[in-house]
Design an enzyme around this catalytic site. Structure first.
Site, PDB file in Angstrom:
ATOM      1  N   SER A 108       1.030  -1.049  -0.001  1.00  0.00           N
ATOM      2  CA  SER A 108      -0.014   0.135  -0.236  1.00  0.00           C
ATOM      3  C   SER A 108       0.941   1.332   0.132  1.00  0.00           C
ATOM      4  O   SER A 108       2.099   1.049   0.597  1.00  0.00           O
ATOM      5  CB  SER A 108      -0.938   0.106   1.255  1.00  0.00           C
ATOM      6  OG  SER A 108      -1.426   1.266   1.322  1.00  0.00           O
ATOM      7  N   SER A 109       0.264   2.391  -0.611  1.00  0.00           N
ATOM      8  CA  SER A 109       1.141   3.618  -0.549  1.00  0.00           C
ATOM      9  C   SER A 109       1.225   4.258   0.694  1.00  0.00           C
ATOM     10  O   SER A 109       2.055   4.851   1.243  1.00  0.00           O
ATOM     11  CB  SER A 109       0.407   4.793  -1.510  1.00  0.00           C
ATOM     12  OG  SER A 109      -0.956   4.891  -0.980  1.00  0.00           O
ATOM     13  N   CYS A 110       0.440   3.693   1.888  1.00  0.00           N
ATOM     14  CA  CYS A 110       0.731   4.105   3.423  1.00  0.00           C
ATOM     15  C   CYS A 110       2.046   3.622   3.843  1.00  0.00           C
ATOM     16  O   CYS A 110       2.366   4.115   5.206  1.00  0.00           O
ATOM     17  CB  CYS A 110      -0.622   3.984   4.226  1.00  0.00           C
ATOM     18  SG  CYS A 110      -0.715   1.943   4.340  1.00  0.00           S
ATOM     19  N   TYR A 137      -1.353  -0.459  10.081  1.00  0.00           N
ATOM     20  CA  TYR A 137      -1.709  -1.372   8.715  1.00  0.00           C
ATOM     21  C   TYR A 137      -0.386  -1.134   7.992  1.00  0.00           C
ATOM     22  O   TYR A 137       0.386  -2.034   7.286  1.00  0.00           O
ATOM     23  CB  TYR A 137      -2.718  -0.625   7.902  1.00  0.00           C
ATOM     24  CG  TYR A 137      -3.161  -1.214   6.557  1.00  0.00           C
ATOM     25  CD1 TYR A 137      -3.461  -2.436   6.406  1.00  0.00           C
ATOM     26  CD2 TYR A 137      -2.794  -0.417   5.471  1.00  0.00           C
ATOM     27  CE1 TYR A 137      -3.814  -3.316   5.268  1.00  0.00           C
ATOM     28  CE2 TYR A 137      -2.820  -1.150   3.944  1.00  0.00           C
ATOM     29  CZ  TYR A 137      -3.496  -2.203   3.954  1.00  0.00           C
ATOM     30  OH  TYR A 137      -3.585  -2.941   2.801  1.00  0.00           O
ATOM     31  N   LYS A 141       2.322  -3.959   6.379  1.00  0.00           N
ATOM     32  CA  LYS A 141       2.826  -4.008   5.106  1.00  0.00           C
ATOM     33  C   LYS A 141       4.138  -4.085   4.863  1.00  0.00           C
ATOM     34  O   LYS A 141       4.626  -4.659   3.968  1.00  0.00           O
ATOM     35  CB  LYS A 141       1.920  -2.920   4.219  1.00  0.00           C
ATOM     36  CG  LYS A 141       0.484  -3.405   4.053  1.00  0.00           C
ATOM     37  CD  LYS A 141       0.226  -4.553   3.255  1.00  0.00           C
ATOM     38  CE  LYS A 141      -1.198  -4.900   3.208  1.00  0.00           C
ATOM     39  NZ  LYS A 141      -1.513  -6.234   2.212  1.00  0.00           N
ATOM     40  N   HIS A 180     -13.233   3.985   2.424  1.00  0.00           N
ATOM     41  CA  HIS A 180     -12.260   4.934   1.862  1.00  0.00           C
ATOM     42  C   HIS A 180     -12.990   6.122   1.303  1.00  0.00           C
ATOM     43  O   HIS A 180     -14.277   6.253   1.201  1.00  0.00           O
ATOM     44  CB  HIS A 180     -11.514   4.433   0.988  1.00  0.00           C
ATOM     45  CG  HIS A 180     -10.323   3.373   1.653  1.00  0.00           C
ATOM     46  ND1 HIS A 180     -10.413   2.194   1.350  1.00  0.00           N
ATOM     47  CD2 HIS A 180      -9.303   3.496   2.400  1.00  0.00           C
ATOM     48  CE1 HIS A 180      -9.494   1.613   2.099  1.00  0.00           C
ATOM     49  NE2 HIS A 180      -8.715   2.490   2.553  1.00  0.00           N
TER      50      HIS A 180
END
Length: 313
Positions: A108-110, A137, A141, A180
Site C-alpha cells: 500500500s502507498s501508506c 496497517y 505491510k 475509503h
C-alpha cells in the site's frame, strides 16, 4: 506464466483480488484456485499449510488483507496489525515451503513516510515517521515487503512486491463508517440526492491531495508484472497524477447529479497532506494506467446503483 498454470488468488472477493481475477480471465488464464474465508481461514497457520500442500498452486497473488479508512484504522489498531501480519506470514511462508514458483505481494502507498517527497519514490521507504492514522496497517505491510525480500535473499524465493496507490472501482466498500474517501463520498452524494438534502458534509479541509487508481488498472498491472518483473525492489503502481479531496468531491457531485452544497467538518482529520506515487519504475517496465478519473468514477457509480441493495450500514 503459462495459460494453464495453477494460480491462487488470496483475497479474491476483495476489491483488489476480484480485479486480479478479472484481469487473469481477460488474459486467458482459467486454472484459478480461490477460497472463501469460510473455506480457508488465512489467519490459521495449520489451515494455510494444509491448503498449500493439497492444492499446490504454482503462482500466488497475495491480495488478502484487513483494510479500511482512517476511522477503521483508528478504531481497531490491534486487529489491523495482528490480522495483516498473520495472513501474510502464513501465505508467504507456506507458498515458499510448498514450492510455489512465484508470489506477488500487494502492499500500500501508506508504507511511505507521512512527509515523504512528492511524488513518492520507492527509495523513500523507512526514511521517516509514518502517518499516525494508519501506521498499524502500514507497519504490517512493511513487514510483508521485508519478508518477501528476506525469503528471496535466503531461499531464492521469487517473491515480488507491488505498492498500489488509493484504489477504487467495482466491488468497493461503501459502508459510511469504515470505507475509503471515494466510495464514502459517492454514497453520501447519492443518498443526499435521494433525500433532497441541501448539504453534504465532507471530512477535513478538502486540501489534501490524493491519487486514485481504478482497480481494473491495478488488476492489469498485477498480471503484467507477474509476467514481466522479478526483483527485490518494490514497484509503485499508480497513475502519476493527483487531485485535492475537494476536487474529487466536486467531480463525484457532478457524476451523481447532486445540486446541493458541500460543507466541510474541520473537526475531522485530513490524514497525510499528499500521497502521489512516483511511477517511473513502473513506466520503465512498460506499463501505464489507462482509465481516467472521471470515466472511472462514472463506472463505479453505475456499479453502486446496481448493487446498492446489498449495502448495510
Amino acid at each position: 506464466m503459462d495459460l494453464d498454470a495453477r494460480i491462487y488468488v488470496a483475497g479474491h472477493r476483495g476489491l483488489a483480488g476480484s480485479a486480479i481475477v478479472r484481469a487473469l480471465g481477460n488474459a486467458g488464464y482459467r486454472n484459478l484456485v480461490v477460497c472463501t474465508h469460510a473455506e480457508l481461514d488465512l489467519t490459521s497457520q495449520a489451515q494455510v499449510e494444509a491448503f498449500f500442500q493439497s492444492q499446490r498452486p504454482e503462482y500466488v497473488f497475495l491480495a488478502a488483507a484487513k483494510v479500511g479508512g482512517i476511522q477503521a484504522n483508528n478504531s481497531f489498531p490491534a486487529e489491523f496489525i495482528r490480522d495483516n501480519l498473520v495472513i501474510q506470514t502464513n501465505v508467504i511462508h507456506s507458498a515458499w515451503a510448498s514450492g510455489v514458483r512465484k508470489l506477488q505481494f500487494l502492499g500500500s502507498s501508506c508504507i511511505y513516510p507521512k512527509l515523504a517527497p512528492q511524488p513518492m519514490p520507492e527509495t523513500c521507504l523507512l526514511t521517516g515517521p509514518l502517518e499516525p492514522t494508519n501506521e498499524w496497517y502500514a507497519v504490517a505491510k512493511i513487514a510483508g515487503i521485508k519478508m518477501c525480500q528476506a525469503y528471496r535473499r535466503q531461499y531464492g524465493f521469487d517473491a515480488i512486491s507491488l505498492m498500489p496507490t488509493n484504489l477504487y472501482g467495482p466491488g468497493d466498500n461503501f459502508h459510511l463508517d469504515n470505507s475509503h474517501v471515494m466510495p464514502a463520498l459517492i454514497r453520501k452524494f447519492h443518498e443526499a440526492k435521494q433525500r433532497g438534502d441541501h448539504q453534504v458534509v465532507m471530512w477535513g479541509t478538502g486540501t489534501p491531495r490524493r491519487e486514485f487508481l481504478h482497480v481494473d488498472d491495478l488488476g492489469a498491472a498485477a498480471v503484467y508484472l507477474m509476467q514481466h518483473y522479478s526483483g527485490e525492489d518494490i514497484v509503485n503502481v499508480g497513475v502519476g497524477d493527483d487531485v485535492t479531496i475537494r476536487e474529487l468531491a466536486e467531480t463525484i457531485k457532478a457524476v451523481v447529479g447532486y445540486d446541493g452544497e458541500i460543507v466541510q467538518d474541520l473537526g475531522k482529520p485530513d490524514g497525510t497532506p499528499r500521497k502521489l506515487m512516483d511511477v517511473g519504475r513502473l513506466s520503465h517496465l512498460g506499463w501505464r494506467a489507462r482509465i481516467g478519473l472521471r470515466e472511472g468514477i462514472e463506472q463505479t457509480y453505475r456499479w453502486f446503483l446496481e448493487h446498492q441493495g446489498d449495502f448495510r450500514g
